[in-house]
Design an enzyme around this catalytic site. Structure first.
Site, short mmCIF file in Angstrom:
data_model
loop_
_atom_site.label_atom_id
_atom_site.label_comp_id
_atom_site.label_asym_id
_atom_site.label_seq_id
_atom_site.Cartn_x
_atom_site.Cartn_y
_atom_site.Cartn_z
N HIS A 46 5.72 0.50 7.54
CA HIS A 46 5.76 1.43 6.39
C HIS A 46 6.58 0.85 5.24
O HIS A 46 6.15 0.84 4.09
CB HIS A 46 6.33 2.78 6.81
CG HIS A 46 6.60 3.66 5.63
ND1 HIS A 46 5.60 4.32 4.94
CD2 HIS A 46 7.75 3.91 4.95
CE1 HIS A 46 6.12 4.96 3.91
NE2 HIS A 46 7.43 4.72 3.89
N ASP A 85 13.41 -21.21 2.05
CA ASP A 85 14.67 -21.41 1.36
C ASP A 85 15.30 -22.68 1.91
O ASP A 85 14.91 -23.18 2.96
CB ASP A 85 15.58 -20.19 1.59
CG ASP A 85 16.72 -20.16 0.57
OD1 ASP A 85 17.57 -19.26 0.66
OD2 ASP A 85 16.76 -21.05 -0.30
N CYS A 99 1.62 6.05 8.22
CA CYS A 99 1.42 7.32 7.50
C CYS A 99 -0.02 7.79 7.54
O CYS A 99 -0.31 8.99 7.59
CB CYS A 99 1.84 7.17 6.04
SG CYS A 99 3.56 6.82 5.85
N CYS A 111 -0.33 3.35 4.65
CA CYS A 111 0.00 2.39 5.72
C CYS A 111 -0.43 2.94 7.07
O CYS A 111 -0.72 4.13 7.23
CB CYS A 111 1.50 2.08 5.70
SG CYS A 111 2.52 3.20 6.66
N CYS A 163 1.18 7.53 1.00
CA CYS A 163 1.17 6.19 1.58
C CYS A 163 -0.08 5.97 2.43
O CYS A 163 -0.53 6.87 3.14
CB CYS A 163 2.42 6.01 2.45
SG CYS A 163 2.54 4.36 3.17
N ASP A 180 12.23 -11.60 -2.98
CA ASP A 180 12.31 -11.50 -1.52
C ASP A 180 13.54 -10.67 -1.17
O ASP A 180 14.53 -10.71 -1.92
CB ASP A 180 12.42 -12.89 -0.86
CG ASP A 180 13.87 -13.32 -0.71
OD1 ASP A 180 14.43 -13.84 -1.70
OD2 ASP A 180 14.46 -13.11 0.39
#
Ligand code: PK2
Ligand code: ZN
Length: 401
Positions: free
Chosen positions: A365, A98, A326, A323, A321, A283
């Site tokens: 997560h 940015d 998890c 990830c 999930c 974002d």
């Protein structure tokens, strides 16, 4: 360099769904990005508490860097030495930076805006600093980010002018701010060309909550022919219905064959609404910021890990999930038979003890949730089932965890 290829538009386009969803690929200097995409935010050259390898593992394709903060610290001399941000933070895929305008704006009082640029005191050491469109381009060129954002003024939702402070920004104030950003867009483009920057410069649509000003801003940017267009000036404290009204107005009007980036947005529901209105890139600090304060996202709703009800709950955060928190090393979700991840009880315990592993696992997560959500959106667009996907998404999220 930037090439955007529009692969598919949603067959329901123009139908009762009013969907302007698009599936595309964005080819940049450091690699190819599949869109729609969520971009994890790395403020100080790191996605807080998450190793680059973990970002790769969870499918992050492009991350954000922060011109303003990196200019303050470690400074351009260090960045020069490393040949840019990729080498410094060891991230070999695309980076978007940015321009610093929003970050200075967020400093609030300690800044003075003029035609030339923005004067402010460094939050690091109080030094008097001056950020202009040209200086922002020079910093982002040194960072060598794949996508450079124009230096703009993010029009506030509530006026910061002394006489109208706290009132909703007037149409006149929004117009003057939008027109300043347009003049700065041209200056950015000229400096970017003078620097021979090989990356891509995006223009940013402003105009506050006024549709006709949004149209004028977009027309002004189209005349400058940027390779990508962002929608700024939203998610700045306005009521959700105002954000949606402006998004529904301008999203479908963005140039079809260029990538569209909605800045600083948002919740999972905002991302789905953004995709429906033609947005390709998002974002937001929510996944990592909420993780650090114990709010966890899941397919079936949000969860406050501090809540006593999780004290001895053996389940993972989200049974679907995959990830590392998890599903652990197996990577197989509980719903598919894996039983390897951490339990809500363990994450609750870490949170209560203030253990640093807590925010680290929660960040993994939450980022994985956002990235996976966009993967499911891309899959649904590829399959032509986006409409059904959106219905299922809302039903599931309302179920509760
Ligand atoms: C949260 N809401 C919101 N964010 C906006 C942002 C910032 C988007 N996120 C950038 C990252 C922030 C963390 C460090 C790395 C860069 C906006 N930026 C610009 N230039 N203009 C906006 O109108 C603009 C508008 C925004 N609205
Ligand atoms: Zn998870």
């Amino acid at each position: 360099m930037l090439k955007f290829e529009l692969l598919k538009t949603d067959p329901a386009e123009g139908s009762y769904l009013g969907s302007h969803a698009r599936r595309g690929t964005l080819t940049l200097n450091h690699g190819v990005v599949q869109t729609p995409i969520f971009m994890p935010v790395g403020t100080y050259g790191t996605v807080k508490g998450v190793m680059p390898q973990s970002l790769h593992d969870m499918g992050a394709q492009i991350i954000l860097g922060n011109t303003f903060h990196l200019w303050m610290r470690p400074g351009l001399d260090v960045m020069e030495k490393f040949g840019g941000l990729h080498q410094f933070e060891k991230w070999d895929k695309p980076i978007l930076t940015d321009s610093g305008g929003f970050q200075v704006w967020s400093l609030g009082e300690m800044r003075k805006i003029s035609e030339e640029g923005v004067k402010f005191a460094s939050p690091v050491n109080g030094d008097k600093l001056f950020l202009t469109p040209e200086i922002s381009m020079q910093i982002q060129t040194t960072l060598n980010s794949d996508i450079v954002m124009q230096f703009d003024e993010c029009t506030p939702y509530l006026s910061v002018e002394p006489k109208t402070k706290g009132l909703v920004t007037t149409e006149r104030e929004a117009r003057s701010s939008m027109e300043l950003s347009l003049r700065w867009a041209k200056r950015c483009q000229e400096e970017f060309a003078r620097l021979n920057n090989p990356n891509a410069l995006f223009g940013i649509v402003q105009g506050g909550m006024h549709e006709h000003l949004r149209d004028e801003s977009l027309a002004g940017l189209e005349a400058l022919d940027f390779p990508g267009i962002a929608v700024g000036g939203l998610s700045v404290g306005e009521p959700k219905e105002d954000m949606m009204r402006v998004l529904k107005h301008i999203g479908p009007k963005l140039p079809k064959h260029k990538p569209h980036y909605l800045m600083g947005v948002g919740t999972p529901e905002d991302l789905i609404a953004g995709v429906q209105n033609g947005i390709d890139m998002f974002d937001c600090v929510m996944p990592t910021r909420n993780a650090r304060n114990g709010t966890l996202f899941s397919r079936y709703g949000d969860l406050k890990i501090r809540n006593a009800r999780h004290k001895s709950d053996p389940q993972p955060l989200d049974v679907t999930c995959t990830c590392h928190a998890c599903a652990g090393k197996s990577g197989v979700s509980w719903a598919d038979g894996g039983r390897d991840g951490f339990s809500r009880a363990y994450l609750h315990h870490l949170d209560r003890c203030g253990e640093m592993l807590g925010p680290m696992l929660a960040s993994i997560h939450n980022l994985h949730y956002y990235l996976n959500l966009m993967q499911e959106v891309r899959d649904a667009l590829d399959a032509g089932t986006f409409g059904a996907f959106v219905n299922q998404f809302h039903t599931d999220r309302a179920r509760g965890v």
